[in-house]
Motif scaffolding. Structure first.
Motif, PDB file in Angstrom:
ATOM      1  N   LYS A 247      64.633  33.098  19.589  1.00 36.23           N
ATOM      2  CA  LYS A 247      66.057  32.871  19.342  1.00 36.23           C
ATOM      3  C   LYS A 247      66.180  32.146  18.016  1.00 36.23           C
ATOM      4  CE  LYS A 247      70.342  33.230  20.913  1.00 36.23           C
ATOM      5  NZ  LYS A 247      71.006  33.169  19.591  1.00 36.23           N
ATOM      6  N   SER A 248      67.149  32.557  17.203  1.00 33.99           N
ATOM      7  CA  SER A 248      67.398  31.901  15.922  1.00 33.99           C
ATOM      8  C   SER A 248      68.897  31.717  15.749  1.00 33.99           C
ATOM      9  CB  SER A 248      66.817  32.734  14.772  1.00 33.99           C
ATOM     10  OG  SER A 248      67.385  34.031  14.757  1.00 33.99           O
ATOM     11  N   GLY A 249      69.279  30.969  14.709  1.00 33.74           N
ATOM     12  CA  GLY A 249      70.702  30.727  14.473  1.00 33.74           C
ATOM     13  C   GLY A 249      71.250  29.746  15.483  1.00 33.74           C
ATOM     14  N   ASP A 250      72.192  30.185  16.312  1.00 31.24           N
ATOM     15  CA  ASP A 250      72.740  29.340  17.374  1.00 31.24           C
ATOM     16  C   ASP A 250      71.744  29.317  18.527  1.00 31.24           C
ATOM     17  OD1 ASP A 250      74.108  28.075  19.409  1.00 31.24           O
ATOM     18  OD2 ASP A 250      75.982  29.159  19.092  1.00 31.24           O
ATOM     19  N   ILE A 251      71.074  28.179  18.717  1.00 31.77           N
ATOM     20  CA  ILE A 251      70.036  28.060  19.749  1.00 31.77           C
ATOM     21  C   ILE A 251      70.476  27.110  20.867  1.00 31.77           C
ATOM     22  CG2 ILE A 251      68.171  28.646  18.165  1.00 31.77           C
ATOM     23  CD1 ILE A 251      67.542  25.593  18.035  1.00 31.77           C
ATOM     24  N   SER A 252      71.783  26.959  21.036  1.00 35.20           N
ATOM     25  CA  SER A 252      72.309  25.985  21.998  1.00 35.20           C
ATOM     26  C   SER A 252      71.820  26.219  23.419  1.00 35.20           C
ATOM     27  CB  SER A 252      73.839  26.009  21.982  1.00 35.20           C
ATOM     28  OG  SER A 252      74.340  25.749  20.692  1.00 35.20           O
ATOM     29  N   LYS A 253      71.474  27.472  23.751  1.00 35.09           N
ATOM     30  CA  LYS A 253      71.005  27.790  25.098  1.00 35.09           C
ATOM     31  C   LYS A 253      69.572  28.310  25.083  1.00 35.09           C
ATOM     32  CE  LYS A 253      75.645  28.811  26.845  1.00 35.09           C
ATOM     33  NZ  LYS A 253      76.514  29.813  27.521  1.00 35.09           N
ATOM     34  N   ALA A 254      68.800  27.909  24.083  1.00 41.27           N
ATOM     35  CA  ALA A 254      67.431  28.420  23.933  1.00 41.27           C
ATOM     36  C   ALA A 254      66.376  27.423  24.395  1.00 41.27           C
ATOM     37  CB  ALA A 254      67.181  28.811  22.476  1.00 41.27           C
ATOM     38  N   GLN A 255      66.746  26.433  25.198  1.00 44.13           N
ATOM     39  CA  GLN A 255      65.767  25.466  25.693  1.00 44.13           C
ATOM     40  C   GLN A 255      64.679  26.188  26.492  1.00 44.13           C
ATOM     41  OE1 GLN A 255      69.076  25.064  25.983  1.00 44.13           O
ATOM     42  NE2 GLN A 255      69.494  23.227  24.771  1.00 44.13           N
ATOM     43  N   HIS A 256      63.460  25.670  26.387  1.00 45.61           N
ATOM     44  CA  HIS A 256      62.349  26.317  27.088  1.00 45.61           C
ATOM     45  C   HIS A 256      61.260  25.300  27.400  1.00 45.61           C
ATOM     46  CE1 HIS A 256      59.633  29.309  28.514  1.00 45.61           C
ATOM     47  NE2 HIS A 256      58.761  29.132  27.542  1.00 45.61           N
ATOM     48  N   CYS A 257      60.738  25.406  28.606  1.00 45.75           N
ATOM     49  CA  CYS A 257      59.633  24.568  29.068  1.00 45.75           C
ATOM     50  C   CYS A 257      58.355  25.395  29.069  1.00 45.75           C
ATOM     51  CB  CYS A 257      59.955  24.068  30.478  1.00 45.75           C
ATOM     52  SG  CYS A 257      58.552  23.428  31.394  1.00 45.75           S
ATOM     53  N   ARG A 258      57.281  24.838  28.526  1.00 43.71           N
ATOM     54  CA  ARG A 258      55.968  25.467  28.551  1.00 43.71           C
ATOM     55  C   ARG A 258      55.014  24.603  29.375  1.00 43.71           C
ATOM     56  NH1 ARG A 258      55.470  27.519  22.194  1.00 43.71           N
ATOM     57  NH2 ARG A 258      56.563  29.492  22.540  1.00 43.71           N
ATOM     58  N   ALA A 259      53.744  24.993  29.444  1.00 37.56           N
ATOM     59  CA  ALA A 259      52.769  24.207  30.200  1.00 37.56           C
ATOM     60  C   ALA A 259      51.412  24.286  29.514  1.00 37.56           C
ATOM     61  CB  ALA A 259      52.663  24.711  31.642  1.00 37.56           C
ATOM     62  N   GLU A 260      50.564  23.327  29.840  1.00 40.45           N
ATOM     63  CA  GLU A 260      49.183  23.346  29.359  1.00 40.45           C
ATOM     64  C   GLU A 260      48.309  22.584  30.345  1.00 40.45           C
ATOM     65  OE1 GLU A 260      49.180  21.683  25.417  1.00 40.45           O
ATOM     66  OE2 GLU A 260      49.999  19.765  26.066  1.00 40.45           O
ATOM     67  N   PHE A 261      47.020  22.920  30.345  1.00 43.89           N
ATOM     68  CA  PHE A 261      46.070  22.234  31.219  1.00 43.89           C
ATOM     69  C   PHE A 261      44.870  21.800  30.395  1.00 43.89           C
ATOM     70  CE2 PHE A 261      44.718  26.638  31.271  1.00 43.89           C
ATOM     71  CZ  PHE A 261      43.326  26.600  31.348  1.00 43.89           C
ATOM     72  N   TYR A 262      44.125  20.833  30.928  1.00 44.52           N
ATOM     73  CA  TYR A 262      43.046  20.217  30.155  1.00 44.52           C
ATOM     74  C   TYR A 262      41.678  20.611  30.696  1.00 44.52           C
ATOM     75  CZ  TYR A 262      40.191  16.713  27.815  1.00 44.52           C
ATOM     76  OH  TYR A 262      39.236  16.093  27.053  1.00 44.52           O
ATOM     77  N   LEU A 263      40.801  21.026  29.768  1.00 47.18           N
ATOM     78  CA  LEU A 263      39.394  21.268  30.063  1.00 47.18           C
ATOM     79  C   LEU A 263      38.559  20.401  29.128  1.00 47.18           C
ATOM     80  CD1 LEU A 263      39.300  25.187  30.237  1.00 47.18           C
ATOM     81  CD2 LEU A 263      39.326  23.595  32.174  1.00 47.18           C
ATOM     82  N   PRO A 264      37.583  19.668  29.626  1.00 44.62           N
ATOM     83  CA  PRO A 264      36.743  18.851  28.739  1.00 44.62           C
ATOM     84  C   PRO A 264      36.056  19.670  27.650  1.00 44.62           C
ATOM     85  CG  PRO A 264      36.376  18.248  31.034  1.00 44.62           C
ATOM     86  CD  PRO A 264      37.228  19.480  31.046  1.00 44.62           C
ATOM     87  N   THR A 265      35.821  20.954  27.916  1.00 44.19           N
ATOM     88  CA  THR A 265      35.127  21.815  26.961  1.00 44.19           C
ATOM     89  C   THR A 265      36.043  22.436  25.913  1.00 44.19           C
ATOM     90  OG1 THR A 265      35.389  23.593  28.573  1.00 44.19           O
ATOM     91  CG2 THR A 265      33.271  22.415  28.545  1.00 44.19           C
ATOM     92  N   HIS A 266      37.362  22.394  26.145  1.00 49.03           N
ATOM     93  CA  HIS A 266      38.296  23.078  25.253  1.00 49.03           C
ATOM     94  C   HIS A 266      39.514  22.240  24.874  1.00 49.03           C
ATOM     95  CE1 HIS A 266      36.033  26.425  27.062  1.00 49.03           C
ATOM     96  NE2 HIS A 266      36.334  27.101  25.973  1.00 49.03           N
ATOM     97  N   GLY A 267      39.697  21.094  25.506  1.00 45.69           N
ATOM     98  CA  GLY A 267      40.901  20.310  25.264  1.00 45.69           C
ATOM     99  C   GLY A 267      42.089  20.891  26.017  1.00 45.69           C
ATOM    100  N   TRP A 268      43.285  20.678  25.479  1.00 46.24           N
ATOM    101  CA  TRP A 268      44.504  21.176  26.115  1.00 46.24           C
ATOM    102  C   TRP A 268      44.667  22.667  25.837  1.00 46.24           C
ATOM    103  CZ3 TRP A 268      46.899  18.594  29.754  1.00 46.24           C
ATOM    104  CH2 TRP A 268      46.774  17.200  29.800  1.00 46.24           C
ATOM    105  N   VAL A 269      44.856  23.432  26.894  1.00 48.22           N
ATOM    106  CA  VAL A 269      44.945  24.894  26.809  1.00 48.22           C
ATOM    107  C   VAL A 269      46.388  25.318  27.090  1.00 48.22           C
ATOM    108  CG1 VAL A 269      44.127  27.078  27.752  1.00 48.22           C
ATOM    109  CG2 VAL A 269      42.562  25.112  27.584  1.00 48.22           C
ATOM    110  N   PRO A 270      47.055  26.001  26.150  1.00 51.54           N
ATOM    111  CA  PRO A 270      48.449  26.404  26.363  1.00 51.54           C
ATOM    112  C   PRO A 270      48.567  27.608  27.291  1.00 51.54           C
ATOM    113  CG  PRO A 270      47.675  27.193  24.239  1.00 51.54           C
ATOM    114  CD  PRO A 270      46.561  26.361  24.813  1.00 51.54           C
TER     115      PRO A 270
END
Length: 362
Positions: A247-270
């Motif tokens: 989404k570009s321009g007017d992004i008033s309704k473009a909120q978004h939640c993502r997630a990530e998890f942690y591995l000691p071998t790779h760090g935070w993984v999206p």
């Protein structure tokens, strides 16, 4: 109209420096890393028909900087008599605060944020060179929150999903696959949803939006001992690959939640199983799980994010400073109060805000 650019002032710079120390930024990216892009987002917020003194809270960019997201300064204008930047104490979320007296008939604030991002991907085939996360930091992302529980039906479901999985990576893959295959994006849900995962599982109501479906990923992986976290933000540009994921321009309704998890071998993984379900619902008028476009999104969104995205924070159960109201489940939308009463952040008749984005030359 007052104008302040807090990075140019000593006191506020100290606040930002304190924010930057909350947590650890990851190390430098390799020379072949994706190119940086710069953006500007402007948030204009107005409290309609105030009844008494008024307050507003706006999320600021993610701090500290990471190897995929860097803040480049903020400024603001408006008629507030008090403005301040706070740090949420548990997760380090940056909060812009504005206050108006009861005599102000039209409370208004406009905040401009500049930041840079680059696409993010983790190679899960081989261990990487990562800086180990502090154990106290990881402990936060194993704990239950008010709506993201890790006990009861959540743990029971997580154990069933991950039965037979030997490694944390295998368990995370199993949870991701289960969400992609068993949930759906419900366009009737207000905003991004609320993320009450125990209720979703108990009611067998597995429809929702990003704050619901990605909260399932976070809760289910935490329940089997994998540090995981939501990251709350907003899309700021069109996607290079999936029309429904930009989404570009007017992004008033473009909120978004993502997630990530942690591995000691790779760090935070999206990851982003919720966006896989968004592709199913919205891409090309709707697709099946077996469609090649969906399969491409499913593979990509376990380990990579396209960074057409302003990241705000990882915070849950946020107590807004100077508010007597209840904590909010997460801080992704602008918030406001008037006369001591919380305004509905999704009701433009009582709290009006507009967010716009534009890309800048690097």
């Amino acid at each position: 109209m007052n104008r302040r650019a807090f990075l140019a002032t000593g006191a506020a710079s100290a606040v930002v420096a304190g924010l930057a120390r909350h947590g650890t930024a990851v190390g430098a990216a390799p020379p072949d890393a994706p190119k940086w892009r710069a953006f500007e987002v402007t948030t204009r917020a107005e409290i309609v028909n105030p009844t008494g003194g008024a307050r507003a809270w706006l999320p600021f960019p993610l701090m500290p900087d990471t190897d995929y997201h860097k803040s480049q300064g903020q400024s603001w204008t408006g008629n507030a008599t008090t403005t301040r930047i706070y740090r949420e104490p548990r997760y380090g979320a940056a909060i812009f605060y504005a206050e108006w007296p009861a005599t102000e008939p039209s409370p208004l604030v406009e905040v401009t944020t500049r930041f840079a991002t680059r696409d993010r991907a983790v190679d899960l085939k081989e261990p990487g060179e990562v800086r180990r996360e502090d154990k106290r930091e990881l402990a936060k992302y194993l704990a239950s929150t008010r709506l993201i529980r890790t006990d009861g039906i959540v743990r029971q479901t997580a154990l069933e999903i991950t039965r037979g999985a030997k490694t944390d990576l295998d368990k995370a893959r199993a949870v991701y696959a289960w969400i992609v295959e068993n949930t759906f994006r419900d366009p009737k849900v207000r905003g991004c949803g609320i993320g009450d995962i125990s209720w979703m599982l108990e009611a067998r109501s597995l429809g929702g939006k990003c704050a619901d479906l990605n909260a399932l990923f976070v809760g289910l992986t935490r329940a089997v001992g994998i540090p995981s976290r939501d990251i709350y933000g907003i899309r700021v540009a069109d996607s290079a690959e999936f029309k429904s994921l930009g989404k570009s321009g007017d992004i008033s309704k473009a909120q978004h939640c993502r997630a990530e998890f942690y591995l000691p071998t790779h760090g935070w993984v999206p990851v982003d199983p919720a966006d896989v379900r968004k592709v199913v619902l919205e891409e090309k008028g709707g697709l099946s799980l077996g469609d090649a476009t969906v399969q491409r999104a499913r593979a990509k969104l376990f380990g990579a994010w396209e960074m057409n995205y302003l990241a705000y924070n990882y915070a849950h159960d946020v107590k807004l400073p100077n508010s007597a109201g209840d904590p909010i489940a997460f801080f992704m939308y602008p918030q406001a109060e008037s006369g001591g009463e919380r305004r509905d952040s999704l009701d433009p008749d009582t709290f009006r805000y507009r967010l716009t984005s534009r890309e800048l030359a690097m």
